[in-house]
Design a protein around this motif. Structure first.
Motif, PDB file in Angstrom:
ATOM      1  N   THR A  14       0.840  -1.189   0.000  1.00 28.69           N
ATOM      2  CA  THR A  14       0.000   0.000   0.000  1.00 28.69           C
ATOM      3  C   THR A  14       0.880   1.245   0.000  1.00 28.69           C
ATOM      4  N   GLU A  15       0.266   2.410   0.023  1.00 20.69           N
ATOM      5  CA  GLU A  15       1.025   3.665   0.016  1.00 20.69           C
ATOM      6  C   GLU A  15       1.450   4.009   1.435  1.00 20.69           C
ATOM      7  N   LEU A  16       2.342   3.223   1.963  1.00 26.90           N
ATOM      8  CA  LEU A  16       2.729   3.336   3.361  1.00 26.90           C
ATOM      9  C   LEU A  16       3.516   4.608   3.644  1.00 26.90           C
ATOM     10  N   HIS A  17       4.173   5.137   2.620  1.00 23.68           N
ATOM     11  CA  HIS A  17       5.013   6.322   2.802  1.00 23.68           C
ATOM     12  C   HIS A  17       4.215   7.543   3.257  1.00 23.68           C
ATOM     13  N   LYS A  18       2.890   7.495   3.122  1.00 28.15           N
ATOM     14  CA  LYS A  18       2.059   8.644   3.503  1.00 28.15           C
ATOM     15  C   LYS A  18       1.802   8.708   5.009  1.00 28.15           C
ATOM     16  N   TYR A  19       2.186   7.650   5.731  1.00 26.86           N
ATOM     17  CA  TYR A  19       1.811   7.552   7.136  1.00 26.86           C
ATOM     18  C   TYR A  19       3.016   7.307   8.045  1.00 26.86           C
ATOM     19  N   THR A  20       2.848   7.684   9.293  1.00 27.10           N
ATOM     20  CA  THR A  20       3.781   7.297  10.345  1.00 27.10           C
ATOM     21  C   THR A  20       2.996   6.423  11.318  1.00 27.10           C
ATOM     22  N   LEU A  21       3.346   5.160  11.382  1.00 33.09           N
ATOM     23  CA  LEU A  21       2.598   4.197  12.185  1.00 33.09           C
ATOM     24  C   LEU A  21       3.306   3.912  13.499  1.00 33.09           C
ATOM     25  N   ARG A  22       2.515   3.587  14.518  1.00 32.48           N
ATOM     26  CA  ARG A  22       3.059   3.188  15.811  1.00 32.48           C
ATOM     27  C   ARG A  22       2.684   1.739  16.077  1.00 32.48           C
ATOM     28  N   PRO A  23       3.545   0.969  16.711  1.00 32.90           N
ATOM     29  CA  PRO A  23       3.175  -0.399  17.084  1.00 32.90           C
ATOM     30  C   PRO A  23       1.921  -0.390  17.943  1.00 32.90           C
ATOM     31  N   GLY A  24       1.017  -1.299  17.659  1.00 30.11           N
ATOM     32  CA  GLY A  24      -0.228  -1.370  18.411  1.00 30.11           C
ATOM     33  C   GLY A  24      -1.402  -0.725  17.707  1.00 30.11           C
ATOM     34  N   GLN A  25      -1.144   0.044  16.648  1.00 29.47           N
ATOM     35  CA  GLN A  25      -2.243   0.592  15.869  1.00 29.47           C
ATOM     36  C   GLN A  25      -2.844  -0.510  14.991  1.00 29.47           C
ATOM     37  N   PHE A  26      -4.017  -0.228  14.421  1.00 27.89           N
ATOM     38  CA  PHE A  26      -4.701  -1.263  13.657  1.00 27.89           C
ATOM     39  C   PHE A  26      -5.290  -0.705  12.375  1.00 27.89           C
ATOM     40  N   VAL A  27      -5.679  -1.619  11.488  1.00 24.29           N
ATOM     41  CA  VAL A  27      -6.420  -1.264  10.281  1.00 24.29           C
ATOM     42  C   VAL A  27      -7.850  -1.773  10.441  1.00 24.29           C
ATOM     43  N   HIS A  28      -8.795  -1.091   9.808  1.00 27.01           N
ATOM     44  CA  HIS A  28     -10.192  -1.507   9.841  1.00 27.01           C
ATOM     45  C   HIS A  28     -10.546  -1.971   8.439  1.00 27.01           C
ATOM     46  N   VAL A  29     -10.650  -3.275   8.273  1.00 33.37           N
ATOM     47  CA  VAL A  29     -10.684  -3.887   6.946  1.00 33.37           C
ATOM     48  C   VAL A  29     -12.107  -4.174   6.477  1.00 33.37           C
TER      49      VAL A  29
END
Length: 252
Positions: free
Chosen positions: A24-39
């Motif tokens: 995916t276009e991951l470069h657009k985001y800064t993610l933290r461990p423990g966050q989630f996606v809503h699929v």
């Protein structure tokens, strides 16, 4: 926040446990461990509600995230049918993740996972190691057939496995292993069944963080379907205020 992704690899890594790698276009985001996606698990109207699934691995170099889920309900069983090359849409990134800056470089932390609560702890352990934090992992499962990510965690630090039926690792629960290890750690991080988190929350003598598993409606704080009570007497939404909370913050 609404994101499209292509499934590039799917594997059944334990009994009814699937690992799905998404580009995916991951470069657009800064993610933290423990966050989630809503699929969104299906294009049909049969499964209207999205499913919250934690992120187990973040690969910025290749614009890939990995999610791990148990195919146990109609929605997740549908998700398990996805083929490589197909497209998913999901909301990302959602939730409040773990605060890795709370662990100083050179400190020693305990990471405790139970069942499908194990996946988000893998990215957490990776990032803590990059900060110079020593990690010890205690992972609990029902049976040998349910065990996954053992080798991955062993590559990051000392790792212990407990199974409730005694078919692999230590017989019993993660708390039995911790009792033998002792509590000489600077902090703990945990994710898993509420009964496990409750014991850790009430018995661990050091500061820590817990991540709650919860069914959700919208995933971003509108529907109030995932409200939990705080020990201070108020209420918080797991999808936005959590799923990660400090030890002692919420009623379990």
């Amino acid at each position: 926040m609404l994101q499209l992704a292509t499934a590039i690899k799917k594997s059944e890594i334990a009994d009814n446990i699937f690992e799905l790698v998404l580009k995916t276009e991951l470069h657009k985001y800064t993610l933290r461990p423990g966050q989630f996606v809503h699929v969104r698990v299906s294009k049909s109207t049969e499964h209207v509600l999205r499913r919250p699934i934690s992120i187990s691995n973040i690969d910025y170099d290749n614009n890939e995230i990995t999610i791990v889920f148990r195919a146990e309900g109609a929605g997740t069983r549908k998700l398990a049918e996805i083929n490589e090359g197909e497209t998913l849409d999901f909301l990302m990134p959602l939730g409040n993740g773990y605060d890795i800056t709370a662990a100083a470089g050179g400190s020693h932390v305990l990471i405790v996972g139970g069942g499908i609560g194990v996946p988000p702890l893998y990215e957490l352990s990776k990032q803590l190691k990059e900060r110079g934090v020593k990690t010890t992992h205690v992972l609990g499962f029902n049976s040998k057939k349910d065990v996954f990510y053992e080798a991955e965690f062993k590559n990051l630090g000392e790792t212990y496995i407990a199974t409730a039926d005694g078919t692999y690792g230590s017989a019993g629960f993660v708390t039995d292993v911790i009792q033998k290890l002792g509590t000489d750690f600077n902090q703990f991080y945990a994710c898993g069944p509420k009964v496990m988190l409750k014991v850790l929350d009430e018995t661990m003598p050091m500061d820590g963080f817990i991540s709650l598993e919860e069914r959700m409606g919208c995933g971003f704080g509108v529907c109030y379907a995932c409200v939990c009570e705080t020990k201070a007497g108020g209420h918080l939404k797991i999808c936005t205020d959590g799923p990660v909370f400090e030890k002692g913050a919420v009623v379990l």
